[in-house]
Write an enzyme that holds these catalytic residues in place. Structure first.
Site, short mmCIF file in Angstrom:
data_model
loop_
_atom_site.label_atom_id
_atom_site.label_comp_id
_atom_site.label_asym_id
_atom_site.label_seq_id
_atom_site.Cartn_x
_atom_site.Cartn_y
_atom_site.Cartn_z
N HIS A 26 -10.68 -2.55 11.30
CA HIS A 26 -9.58 -3.40 10.79
C HIS A 26 -9.36 -4.52 11.81
CE1 HIS A 26 -5.12 -3.45 9.23
NE2 HIS A 26 -5.87 -4.33 8.60
N GLY A 75 -4.25 -3.86 -1.56
CA GLY A 75 -4.93 -2.77 -0.86
C GLY A 75 -5.15 -1.53 -1.72
N THR A 132 -4.33 -12.50 10.90
CA THR A 132 -4.60 -13.78 10.22
C THR A 132 -4.20 -14.93 11.13
OG1 THR A 132 -4.22 -12.72 8.09
CG2 THR A 132 -4.12 -15.13 8.14
N LYS A 146 -9.83 -2.47 1.42
CA LYS A 146 -9.55 -1.33 2.29
C LYS A 146 -10.31 -0.08 1.86
CE LYS A 146 -7.29 -3.92 4.88
NZ LYS A 146 -5.93 -4.10 5.25
N ARG A 189 2.04 -12.14 -0.57
CA ARG A 189 0.70 -12.48 -0.07
C ARG A 189 0.11 -13.67 -0.79
NH1 ARG A 189 -1.81 -8.76 3.96
NH2 ARG A 189 -0.12 -7.30 4.34
N TYR A 234 -1.44 -3.55 -6.73
CA TYR A 234 -1.30 -4.22 -5.44
C TYR A 234 -2.62 -4.25 -4.66
CZ TYR A 234 -0.37 -5.18 -0.62
OH TYR A 234 -0.44 -5.73 0.64
N ARG A 241 0.84 -1.19 0.00
CA ARG A 241 0.00 0.00 0.00
C ARG A 241 0.88 1.25 0.00
NH1 ARG A 241 -1.83 0.82 4.38
NH2 ARG A 241 -1.15 -1.03 5.51
N ASP A 286 -0.08 -20.28 21.47
CA ASP A 286 -0.08 -19.96 22.90
C ASP A 286 -0.84 -18.67 23.21
OD1 ASP A 286 1.28 -22.17 24.09
OD2 ASP A 286 3.11 -21.48 23.09
N ASP A 304 -9.46 -9.89 8.75
CA ASP A 304 -8.95 -8.54 8.45
C ASP A 304 -9.94 -7.41 8.72
OD1 ASP A 304 -6.60 -7.09 7.45
OD2 ASP A 304 -7.82 -6.56 5.72
N SER A 314 -1.46 -3.63 10.19
CA SER A 314 -1.08 -4.50 9.08
C SER A 314 0.15 -5.32 9.42
CB SER A 314 -0.81 -3.64 7.84
OG SER A 314 -1.96 -2.86 7.57
N ALA A 315 0.07 -6.61 9.09
CA ALA A 315 1.18 -7.55 9.32
C ALA A 315 1.58 -7.63 10.79
CB ALA A 315 2.39 -7.22 8.44
N CYS A 316 0.57 -7.57 11.68
CA CYS A 316 0.84 -7.69 13.12
C CYS A 316 0.07 -8.83 13.77
CB CYS A 316 0.55 -6.38 13.82
SG CYS A 316 1.76 -5.10 13.43
P1 GTP Z 1 -2.61 -7.66 7.34
O1 GTP Z 1 -3.12 -8.70 6.40
O2 GTP Z 1 -1.47 -6.88 6.76
O3 GTP Z 1 -3.67 -6.75 7.87
O4 GTP Z 1 -1.87 -8.39 8.56
P2 GTP Z 1 -2.26 -9.39 9.74
O5 GTP Z 1 -2.51 -8.58 10.97
O6 GTP Z 1 -3.29 -10.36 9.34
O7 GTP Z 1 -0.85 -10.10 9.99
P3 GTP Z 1 -0.43 -11.64 9.98
O8 GTP Z 1 -1.28 -12.50 10.89
O9 GTP Z 1 -0.33 -12.09 8.60
O10 GTP Z 1 1.01 -11.57 10.65
C1 GTP Z 1 2.09 -10.95 10.07
C2 GTP Z 1 3.38 -11.32 10.72
O11 GTP Z 1 3.30 -11.34 12.14
C3 GTP Z 1 3.86 -12.70 10.29
O12 GTP Z 1 5.22 -12.61 9.97
C4 GTP Z 1 3.65 -13.53 11.50
O13 GTP Z 1 4.53 -14.61 11.55
C5 GTP Z 1 3.84 -12.55 12.65
N1 GTP Z 1 3.07 -12.97 13.85
C6 GTP Z 1 1.76 -13.24 13.91
N2 GTP Z 1 1.39 -13.63 15.14
C7 GTP Z 1 2.50 -13.59 15.90
C8 GTP Z 1 2.77 -13.88 17.28
O14 GTP Z 1 1.91 -14.25 18.06
N3 GTP Z 1 4.06 -13.71 17.70
C9 GTP Z 1 5.05 -13.29 16.86
N4 GTP Z 1 6.28 -13.16 17.35
N5 GTP Z 1 4.84 -13.03 15.55
C10 GTP Z 1 3.58 -13.16 15.08
C1 SPV Z 2 -3.08 -4.53 5.15
O1 SPV Z 2 -2.09 -3.91 4.69
O2 SPV Z 2 -3.59 -4.25 6.25
C2 SPV Z 2 -3.66 -5.66 4.41
C3 SPV Z 2 -3.23 -5.91 3.05
O3 SPV Z 2 -4.53 -6.34 4.94
S1 SPV Z 2 -4.00 -4.82 1.92
O4 SPV Z 2 -5.28 -5.38 1.55
O5 SPV Z 2 -3.13 -4.75 0.79
O6 SPV Z 2 -4.18 -3.53 2.53
MN MN Z 3 -5.17 -5.53 6.86
#
Ligand code: GTP
Ligand code: SPV
Ligand code: MN
Length: 582
Positions: free
Chosen positions: A227, A200, A254, A207, A366, A198, A70, A492, A278, A249-251
């Protein structure tokens, strides 16, 4: 012809006049259509066939290397008044934005097919669901929208019945970052996106519609577009509580949504059900509770890190009928990313893998896959009224300070917890990674209006008769001095969710601190958990000096919004700051 169909036809004709496509294809959402889109992309190189023996129906898309995430700096909310977009958004006057975009769109589809993509966000028969139509010149977008939304004839029929729909116009343009803009016109229910393919930026149901436009509508209509993942936690007695969680995002959304319980929990009969990973649309029900639907029909998830030890449910759903974007491949043409066993042969750009070039899979690579392929897919995910939410969780990546879990004293404190959320940036957006920033409710990139008004809207849910969920804040990402995560995370994390649900059902006390209620060490189930007692201690303690400076930083953040910021939040911030000084 119904008047709404006429309106749709008129808009499509206007767009065709502007963009000059060679042909127009109205998407019906059928399997045959999806297969034809795939064949077309295999022919033109947009898709590469993966190993069909190990991964039937799976394909790889390699994006332009400059178009992998994004682009928040190129994303605008175009309200008539600048203040209505707020300091949390980039703003452009609607007339200027339309002029700019129409110039870019002029003739941009020459020689290309224009896809008209009717879609429904949410179960097709749910009163909470909303429809849109995306017009795009990208077959990759059409195919991904088929997976991510209820796309095609039933959505078009609903649009013809209801009349109202969100208009999204998209072109990949020349993929030139200098000619790339994602514009939102919330008052006009309109999106214009140019120059990126891409997710998003280009899959406009996600989004752009389900968060930016929807959050704006939700404010005036009394609901929330968030979100958030939605997950059902079934205890050994067979009772299921639903939790909605907002992480940036990516935290980890999923991963939490598809969690597999630790072995001891599985033995005892705990189960986890995935409703969404999401986005959550939440509406107060007649019973006063908040009810949530997942407006999406698929997952557009982060590939790297997805493995047998972290997210086995995701791995199981990815061995058929999935589109991978910017992952590497093995010598026998299977998709590969960091975290999987084996070796990559080619990286995400199609080069022979060389560690000197960085990871084989792009950090924001992705997968796109139907939600129904998830082994933990909840049978309530299709429920028209959604699921009742027992707890709301806010979380972020914080290497220090923020405890593993804390509970808000009340709704106002919980709203402050969400508003104050800080998180280290990730590869999901272009720009620096690992920089701490405020990402209120994980909505910094997605709230379609002024955050101050958004916080007021959240506060307004606390009214007589409301049976609101408890609010929690979590942090799976605390690091020790060695730079390693203190908490094992993933499966966990159920231990933390169990504590929350014990609180919700009144089974345990908590330790009251100025920053919230924390678990007593004995109330967090650590059976069979491999963790250093000192690490657990650090995760469940409050560093008062650190929190004093955090509270003053939160205070400054709230001040930045000026007089629109609700006084209630500032009072809450001051109350906590004072308690920390005492
Ligand atoms: P978006 O699709 O971008 O909105 O992201 P999301 O919040 O769905 O993130 P996702 O679950 O794909 O996690 C992204 C990253 O966080 C990956 O590299 C995971 O391995 C890492 N991650 C997820 N859960 C944990 C956790 O409990 N502990 C740690 N250390 N890393 C985690
Ligand atoms: C995010 O960035 O929070 C995502 C991927 O879930 S996207 O749909 O590209 O925004
Ligand atoms: Mn997202």
């Amino acid at each position: 012809m119904s008047s709404s169909l006429a309106a749709l036809n008129d808009w499509v004709a206007d767009v065709a006049r502007l963009t000059q496509p060679e042909s127009i294809h109205w998407c019906d959402g059928s399997d045959e259509e999806y297969q034809a889109l795939v064949r077309r992309m295999l022919d033109n190189g947009d898709l590469i066939e993966l190993n069909q023996e190990t991964h039937p129906g799976c394909y790889l898309h390699r994006s332009d290397p400059g178009d992998v995430a994004r682009v928040e700096h190129l994303t605008f909310v175009c309200t008539p008044e600048r203040d209505d977009a707020g300091p949390n958004n980039h703003w452009m006057a609607p007339a200027d934005a339309h002029a700019k975009m129409d110039e870019l769109f002029e003739g941009c589809m020459r020689g290309r097919t224009m896809y008209v993509i009717p879609y429904c966000m949410g179960p097709i028969d749910s009163p909470i669901s909303r429809c849109g139509v995306e017009i795009s010149d990208s077959p990759y977008v059409a195919a991904n929208m088929r997976i991510m939304t209820r796309m095609g004839k039933p959505a078009q029929a609903r649009i013809e019945r209801e009349g109202r729909f969100v208009k999204g116009l998209h072109s990949v343009g020349e993929l030139d970052p200098k000619r790339r803009f994602i514009m939102h016109f919330p008052e006009e229910l309109t999106i214009k996106s140019f120059g990126s393919g891409y997710g998003g930026n280009a899959l406009l149901g996600k989004k752009c519609h389900a968060l930016r436009i929807a959050s704006h509508q939700a404010r005036s209509e009394g609901w929330l577009a968030e979100h958030m993942l939605i997950v059902g936690i079934e205890n050994p007695a067979g009772e299921t509580h639903y939790v909605a969680a907002a992480f940036p995002s990516a935290c980890g959304k999923t991963n939490l949504a598809m969690l597999i319980p630790p072995e001891g929990y599985r033995r005892d009969g705990w189960k986890v059900w995935t409703v969404g990973d999401d986005i959550s649309w939440m509406t107060p029900g007649e019973d006063g509770r908040l009810w949530a639907i997942n407006p999406e029909a698929g997952y557009f998830g982060v590939a790297p890190g997805t493995s047998e030890s972290t997210n086995p449910n995701a791995l199981k759903m990815l061995n058929r009928d999935a589109i991978f974007t910017n992952v590497g491949v093995t010598a026998d043409n299977q998709p590969w990313w960091e975290g999987l066993p084996g070796q990559p042969a080619k990286d995400w750009q199609g080069r022979d893998y060389d560690p000197a070039n960085g990871p084989a899979a792009h950090p924001n690579s992705r997968f796109t896959v139907s939600a129904k392929q998830c082994p933990s897919y909840s049978d309530k995910a299709e429920a028209a009224q959604g699921v009742p939410i027992s707890a709301i969780v806010f979380g972020g990546r914080r290497a220090s300070l923020v405890p593993l879990v804390s509970e808000a004293r009340d709704w106002t404190h919980g709203v402050l917890m969400g508003a104050a959320m800080g998180s280290e940036t990730t590869a999901a957006a272009t720009g620096a990674v690992g920089v701490l920033r405020r990402d209120s409710m994980a909505m910094k990139p997605f709230c379609g209006y002024n955050f101050a008004d958004y916080f007021s809207h959240w506060l307004d849910f606390d009214r007589p008769g409301a049976k609101l969920p408890r609010i929690y804040k979590v942090n799976w990402f605390r690091k020790g001095d060695d730079g390693k995560f203190l908490w094992p995370g993933f499966g966990d994390n159920l231990r933390v969710l169990e504590w929350m649900l014990k609180r919700v059902t009144g089974q345990v006390d908590a330790r009251e601190t100025p920053v919230g209620n924390l678990p007593r060490a004995e109330d967090l189930n650590t059976a069979d958990l491999e963790i250093d007692p000192a690490a657990l201690d650090a995760l469940l303690s409050v560093d008062e000096a650190g929190w004093r400076s955090e509270l003053s930083s939160i205070g400054e953040y709230l001040e930045d919004f000026g007089p629109r910021m609700p006084g209630k939040l500032r009072e809450e911030q001051r109350r906590i700051a004072d308690a920390l000084k005492a």
